[in-house]
Design an enzyme around this catalytic site. Sequence first.
Site, PDB file in Angstrom:
ATOM      1  N   PRO A  67      41.967  43.511  43.133  1.00 34.24           N
ATOM      2  CG  PRO A  67      40.615  43.853  41.279  1.00 34.24           C
ATOM      3  CD  PRO A  67      41.710  44.479  42.072  1.00 34.24           C
ATOM      4  CB  CYS A  92      38.650  35.240  42.020  1.00 32.07           C
ATOM      5  SG  CYS A  92      37.966  36.179  40.665  1.00 32.07           S
ATOM      6  CE1 TYR A 119      37.317  35.891  33.324  1.00 34.80           C
ATOM      7  CE2 TYR A 119      38.751  37.611  34.182  1.00 34.80           C
ATOM      8  CZ  TYR A 119      38.392  36.282  34.106  1.00 34.80           C
ATOM      9  OH  TYR A 119      39.111  35.327  34.783  1.00 34.80           O
ATOM     10  NE  ARG A 176      42.978  45.431  37.500  1.00 33.45           N
ATOM     11  CZ  ARG A 176      43.676  44.696  38.372  1.00 33.45           C
ATOM     12  NH1 ARG A 176      43.538  43.386  38.385  1.00 33.45           N
ATOM     13  NH2 ARG A 176      44.484  45.264  39.243  1.00 33.45           N
TER      14      ARG A 176
HETATM   15  C1  LIG Z   1      44.188  34.663  43.534  1.00 33.47           C
HETATM   16  C2  LIG Z   1      44.071  35.738  42.493  1.00 33.47           C
HETATM   17  C3  LIG Z   1      42.811  36.158  42.078  1.00 33.47           C
HETATM   18  C4  LIG Z   1      42.683  37.195  41.142  1.00 33.47           C
HETATM   19  N1  LIG Z   1      41.427  37.671  40.826  1.00 33.47           N
HETATM   20  C5  LIG Z   1      41.303  38.810  40.093  1.00 33.47           C
HETATM   21  C6  LIG Z   1      40.059  39.469  39.971  1.00 33.47           C
HETATM   22  O1  LIG Z   1      39.052  39.081  40.563  1.00 33.47           O
HETATM   23  N2  LIG Z   1      40.012  40.572  39.176  1.00 33.47           N
HETATM   24  C7  LIG Z   1      41.122  41.076  38.556  1.00 33.47           C
HETATM   25  O2  LIG Z   1      41.027  42.075  37.861  1.00 33.47           O
HETATM   26  N3  LIG Z   1      42.318  40.495  38.698  1.00 33.47           N
HETATM   27  C8  LIG Z   1      42.436  39.398  39.481  1.00 33.47           C
HETATM   28  N4  LIG Z   1      43.678  38.851  39.696  1.00 33.47           N
HETATM   29  C9  LIG Z   1      44.859  39.553  39.155  1.00 33.47           C
HETATM   30  C10 LIG Z   1      45.442  40.509  40.197  1.00 33.47           C
HETATM   31  O3  LIG Z   1      44.496  41.494  40.595  1.00 33.47           O
HETATM   32  C11 LIG Z   1      46.698  41.216  39.678  1.00 33.47           C
HETATM   33  O4  LIG Z   1      46.349  42.021  38.595  1.00 33.47           O
HETATM   34  C12 LIG Z   1      47.775  40.218  39.251  1.00 33.47           C
HETATM   35  O5  LIG Z   1      47.896  39.151  40.186  1.00 33.47           O
HETATM   36  C13 LIG Z   1      49.149  40.886  39.128  1.00 33.47           C
HETATM   37  O6  LIG Z   1      49.516  41.510  40.338  1.00 33.47           O
HETATM   38  P1  LIG Z   1      50.571  40.831  41.373  1.00 33.47           P
HETATM   39  O7  LIG Z   1      51.861  40.606  40.596  1.00 33.47           O
HETATM   40  O8  LIG Z   1      50.730  41.874  42.456  1.00 33.47           O
HETATM   41  O9  LIG Z   1      49.995  39.552  41.857  1.00 33.47           O
HETATM   42  C14 LIG Z   1      43.843  37.792  40.597  1.00 33.47           C
HETATM   43  C15 LIG Z   1      45.103  37.330  41.002  1.00 33.47           C
HETATM   44  C16 LIG Z   1      45.228  36.347  41.941  1.00 33.47           C
HETATM   45  C17 LIG Z   1      46.611  35.935  42.389  1.00 33.47           C
END
Ligand SMILES: Cc1cc2nc3c(=O)[nH]c(=O)nc-3n(C[C@H](O)[C@H](O)[C@H](O)COP(=O)(O)O)c2cc1C
Length: 359
Positions: free
Chosen positions: A24, A26, A182, A230
């Site tokens: 997920p 945002c 959160y 999560r």
């Molecule tokens: C633009 C953006 C928005 C994010 N929004 C959420 C979110 O809405 N909910 C959530 O649990 N994590 C959110 N995250 C965290 C990601 O889901 C993920 O856990 C984190 O980026 C690590 O994974 P990655 O190394 O593949 O980016 C967000 C990350 C990014 C980059």
Amino acid sequence: MTPHLFTPLRLRDVELRNRIFVSPMCQYSAEDGVPTDWHLVHLGSRAVGGAALVIAEKTAVVPEGRITPACTGLWNDAQARAFARITAFIAAHGAAPGVQLGHAGRKASSSVPWLGGRALTAAEGAWRTVGPSALPFAAGHPQPHALTPEEIEALVERYAEAARRAAVAGFQVVEIHAAHGYLLHQFLSPLSNRRDDEFGGSLENRTRFPLAIARAVREAFPASLPVFVRISATDWVDGGWDLAQSIAFARGLKEAGVDLVDCSSGGAVPDAKVPVAPGYQVPFAAAVRREAGIPTGAVGLITEPEQAERIVAGGEADAVLLARELLRDPYWPLHAASALGVDVPWPKQYLRAKPAAAR
Ligand SMILES: Cc1cc2nc3c(=O)[nH]c(=O)nc-3n(C[C@H](O)[C@H](O)[C@H](O)COP(=O)(O)O)c2cc1C
């Protein structure tokens, strides 16, 4: 032999075509909580790109649960109707649509990241934030209102209502956000929860509200469809929430009928020292899977097909969730299939671009 990453995963009645999930993210692009064309294109592209499950961003169960004024919500039917168009597109392209339900608690009422991600001022439309205790997240953040037991009970019902709307909107998976500092994580962590009633103190008390939500969402969402949670497996702070508590919590979630625990970390406090490195949260998914006996998802700096394959093949997690790498490349699953030598269907519109070896 099909690589483990491309073996289907069945959870309840949902058949996921591989083990690659869109984490997920945002987008800060909603209007009054209603997703827009941006969401259709963003989420739709990742379904076209071959992911098995596309989880829409943290979506608030009540207006004041939004992180920013531009976050999505599922507290009314207009929001559900707008999501229905998006879920239909995702499903038409072979992926399951999912949504993350959340409440930002004391981290709500912020500006979008490209405007600083800081606490909104009254002139910008700030609203009263809430939390387990009247402790601000950090200097410069507002002091939250400590929720009363009656308000906590009412919120459980708001989560259930949002889960019912998610089903009407066509979502096949609901993920409850209990991570990243959160509201639910605020109740779990002793760093933010200083209550002395039945919702604070012991581990049993701190998990009471999140577990009640898990049970209520499970009850509200169709029995044929999976529910994920999560978690932040650790606060990375001595005296905070940690892996041992996460395992105990995951056992409770399993009992509540939760189907998968998505293992992230951090976010409770601003000054934690996080040892960020490729796959650094994978050991949490492995430990929760082993110790609580529940399917898990691994997330965090998973970027290489071979790395993802090793995680699933080694039994560390049942699936991987990718976030930023899927922003860089929405077709990562199709590319990973080529890299691992497996033939997966490409969208028929794009067939002329499919590498010959994978055709
Ligand atoms: C633009 C953006 C928005 C994010 N929004 C959420 C979110 O809405 N909910 C959530 O649990 N994590 C959110 N995250 C965290 C990601 O889901 C993920 O856990 C984190 O980026 C690590 O994974 P990655 O190394 O593949 O980016 C967000 C990350 C990014 C980059």
